[in-house]
Design an enzyme around this catalytic site. Structure first.
Site, PDB file in Angstrom:
ATOM      1  N   CYS A  68      22.974  -7.657  52.466  1.00  9.93           N
ATOM      2  CA  CYS A  68      22.061  -8.810  52.352  1.00  9.93           C
ATOM      3  C   CYS A  68      22.295  -9.512  51.026  1.00  9.93           C
ATOM      4  CB  CYS A  68      20.603  -8.362  52.419  1.00  9.93           C
ATOM      5  SG  CYS A  68      20.213  -7.427  53.893  1.00  9.93           S
TER       6      CYS A  68
ATOM      7  N   LYS B  76      33.935  -6.725  55.241  1.00 13.19           N
ATOM      8  CA  LYS B  76      33.518  -5.852  54.141  1.00 13.19           C
ATOM      9  C   LYS B  76      34.004  -4.418  54.348  1.00 13.19           C
ATOM     10  CE  LYS B  76      29.327  -6.999  55.070  1.00 13.19           C
ATOM     11  NZ  LYS B  76      27.855  -7.133  55.109  1.00 13.19           N
TER      12      LYS B  76
HETATM   13  N1  LIG Z   1      29.636   2.434  46.967  1.00  6.18           N
HETATM   14  C1  LIG Z   1      30.016   1.180  46.742  1.00  6.18           C
HETATM   15  N2  LIG Z   1      30.675   0.847  45.607  1.00  6.18           N
HETATM   16  C2  LIG Z   1      31.059  -0.409  45.354  1.00  6.18           C
HETATM   17  N3  LIG Z   1      30.829  -1.432  46.207  1.00  6.18           N
HETATM   18  C3  LIG Z   1      30.184  -1.185  47.356  1.00  6.18           C
HETATM   19  C4  LIG Z   1      29.738   0.133  47.691  1.00  6.18           C
HETATM   20  N4  LIG Z   1      29.115   0.072  48.912  1.00  6.18           N
HETATM   21  C5  LIG Z   1      29.168  -1.211  49.289  1.00  6.18           C
HETATM   22  N5  LIG Z   1      29.815  -1.975  48.378  1.00  6.18           N
HETATM   23  C6  LIG Z   1      30.049  -3.413  48.432  1.00  6.18           C
HETATM   24  O1  LIG Z   1      28.848  -4.018  48.853  1.00  6.18           O
HETATM   25  C7  LIG Z   1      29.139  -5.158  49.640  1.00  6.18           C
HETATM   26  C8  LIG Z   1      28.447  -5.010  50.990  1.00  6.18           C
HETATM   27  O2  LIG Z   1      29.287  -4.229  51.826  1.00  6.18           O
HETATM   28  P1  LIG Z   1      28.778  -3.184  52.909  1.00  6.18           P
HETATM   29  O3  LIG Z   1      29.994  -2.799  53.670  1.00  6.18           O
HETATM   30  O4  LIG Z   1      27.970  -2.119  52.240  1.00  6.18           O
HETATM   31  O5  LIG Z   1      27.834  -4.106  53.765  1.00  6.18           O
HETATM   32  P2  LIG Z   1      26.759  -3.703  54.860  1.00  6.18           P
HETATM   33  O6  LIG Z   1      27.199  -2.483  55.572  1.00  6.18           O
HETATM   34  O7  LIG Z   1      26.532  -4.902  55.674  1.00  6.18           O
HETATM   35  O8  LIG Z   1      25.485  -3.386  53.993  1.00  6.18           O
HETATM   36  P3  LIG Z   1      23.987  -3.203  54.552  1.00  6.18           P
HETATM   37  O9  LIG Z   1      23.889  -1.800  55.021  1.00  6.18           O
HETATM   38  O10 LIG Z   1      23.174  -3.495  53.334  1.00  6.18           O
HETATM   39  O11 LIG Z   1      23.789  -4.175  55.643  1.00  6.18           O
HETATM   40  C9  LIG Z   1      30.658  -5.230  49.738  1.00  6.18           C
HETATM   41  O12 LIG Z   1      31.171  -6.122  48.780  1.00  6.18           O
HETATM   42  C10 LIG Z   1      31.091  -3.812  49.442  1.00  6.18           C
HETATM   43  O13 LIG Z   1      32.370  -3.766  48.895  1.00  6.18           O
HETATM   44 MG   LIG Z   2      24.840  -5.453  56.634  1.00  6.94          MG
END
Ligand SMILES: Nc1ncnc2c1ncn2[C@@H]1O[C@H](COP(=O)(O)OP(=O)(O)OP(=O)(O)O)[C@@H](O)[C@H]1O
Ligand SMILES: [Mg+2]
Length: 272
Positions: free
Chosen positions: A219, A182
């Site tokens: 999540c 991601k």
């Molecule tokens: N500001 C944003 N705009 C568009 N898509 C986003 C944004 N932030 C996260 N995403 C999307 O959300 C999904 C989760 O990615 P992210 O990298 O935020 O996961 P994470 O860090 O594991 O999240 P969490 O902190 O909830 O555990 C991905 O598909 C990412 O592209």
């Molecule tokens: Mg996460």
């Protein structure tokens, strides 16, 4: 209406309702699925901070998995926060006892949660090896964010090329599990999520939305992938559908709380 798909989440509870078990169950419900939950840890948490974490005893985690799978069964499973090594091991052991890793077992999405958006450690460092050795090989797809991918693959992830290389390392190391690397944590617009598997590499670029309502994006994404896999879609189609669902939930989020607010999981459902 027919029998709903049965989706199980094995994860931590977020009292604030935006991430963890609560986000997973809302995502399942938003897709018309029947949601079930195995609670691995209780967190005291809101949009600002995680203020307490209590693990659920491993025997109780095992009993929850057995209770659900021996009776109701599942069409898809998502594994999220596990907290410590004992929990990683008991989840892997019980899932394997129920057939995980063998043909016919439902698709399993592993979200290797390590640190909360607000900075609290949600997986003990000594549990990482057990996660890679015991749980990863049972997964259909694993969904690390940047820092998690760096830890799991032991490879830098600053550039997109490095992220792709790290994901490929993890695919090889896991014996062929699909890796959704991601891009939420990376710099720049668009956000780029990379899907790397033995079948090749796909790049999903989408606009970075300027919003504070990002609590539980990871999540929610992993639960949505589990829903679409349970519906019979291949990983290559389940992932873009899940990204589309998270995008809608980000776009339609309504500010709640004083920190990183939750998504709007029910964005496509009318309110009375
Ligand atoms: N500001 C944003 N705009 C568009 N898509 C986003 C944004 N932030 C996260 N995403 C999307 O959300 C999904 C989760 O990615 P992210 O990298 O935020 O996961 P994470 O860090 O594991 O999240 P969490 O902190 O909830 O555990 C991905 O598909 C990412 O592209
Ligand atoms: Mg996460």
């Amino acid at each position: 209406v027919g029998t709903p798909r049965r989706l199980l989440t094995i994860a931590g509870s977020d009292s604030g309702g935006g991430a963890g078990i609560q986000a997973d169950l809302k995502t399942f419900a938003a897709h018309g699925a029947y949601g079930m939950s195995v609670v691995t840890a209780v967190t005291a948490q809101n949009t600002v901070a995680v203020t307490a974490v209590a693990p659920v005893p491993p025997a109780v985690v095992a009993a929850q998995i057995d209770a659900v799978l021996l009776d109701l069964g599942a069409d898809g499973i998502k594994v999220g926060m596990l907290g410590d090594e004992a929990t990683v091991r008991v989840v892997a052991e019980r899932l394997q006892a129920h057939g995980a890793g063998r043909a016919g077992f439902p698709p399993l999405v592993l979200d290797p949660v390590m640190i909360s958006k607000s900075g609290t450690r949600l997986l003990a460092p000594e549990a990482v090896a057990a996660l890679v050795e015991e749980l990863l090989p049972l997964a259909t797809v694993v969904t690390p964010n940047g820092p998690e991918l760096m830890t799991l693959a032991e490879h830098p992830v600053t550039t997109e090329a490095e992220r792709g290389d790290a994901a490929l390392r993890l695919v090889r190391r896991s014996g062929g599990v699909a890796v959704l690397a991601k891009g939420g944590h990376a710099e720049g617009n668009p956000v780029v999520d990379l899907l790397v598997s033995p079948r090749g590499r796909l790049r999903f670029a989408h606009p970075r939305l300027d919003t504070r309502s990002t609590h539980g994006t990871g999540c929610t994404l992993s639960s949505a992938v589990a829903v679409y896999l349970a519906a019979g879609l291949p990983v290559e189609q389940a992932v873009p559908r899940a990204i589309g669902y998270v995008t809608g939930a980000l776009v339609h989020a309504v500010p709640l709380g004083h920190g990183h607010g939750p998504l709007n999981h029910l964005w496509s459902h009318p309110r009375p």
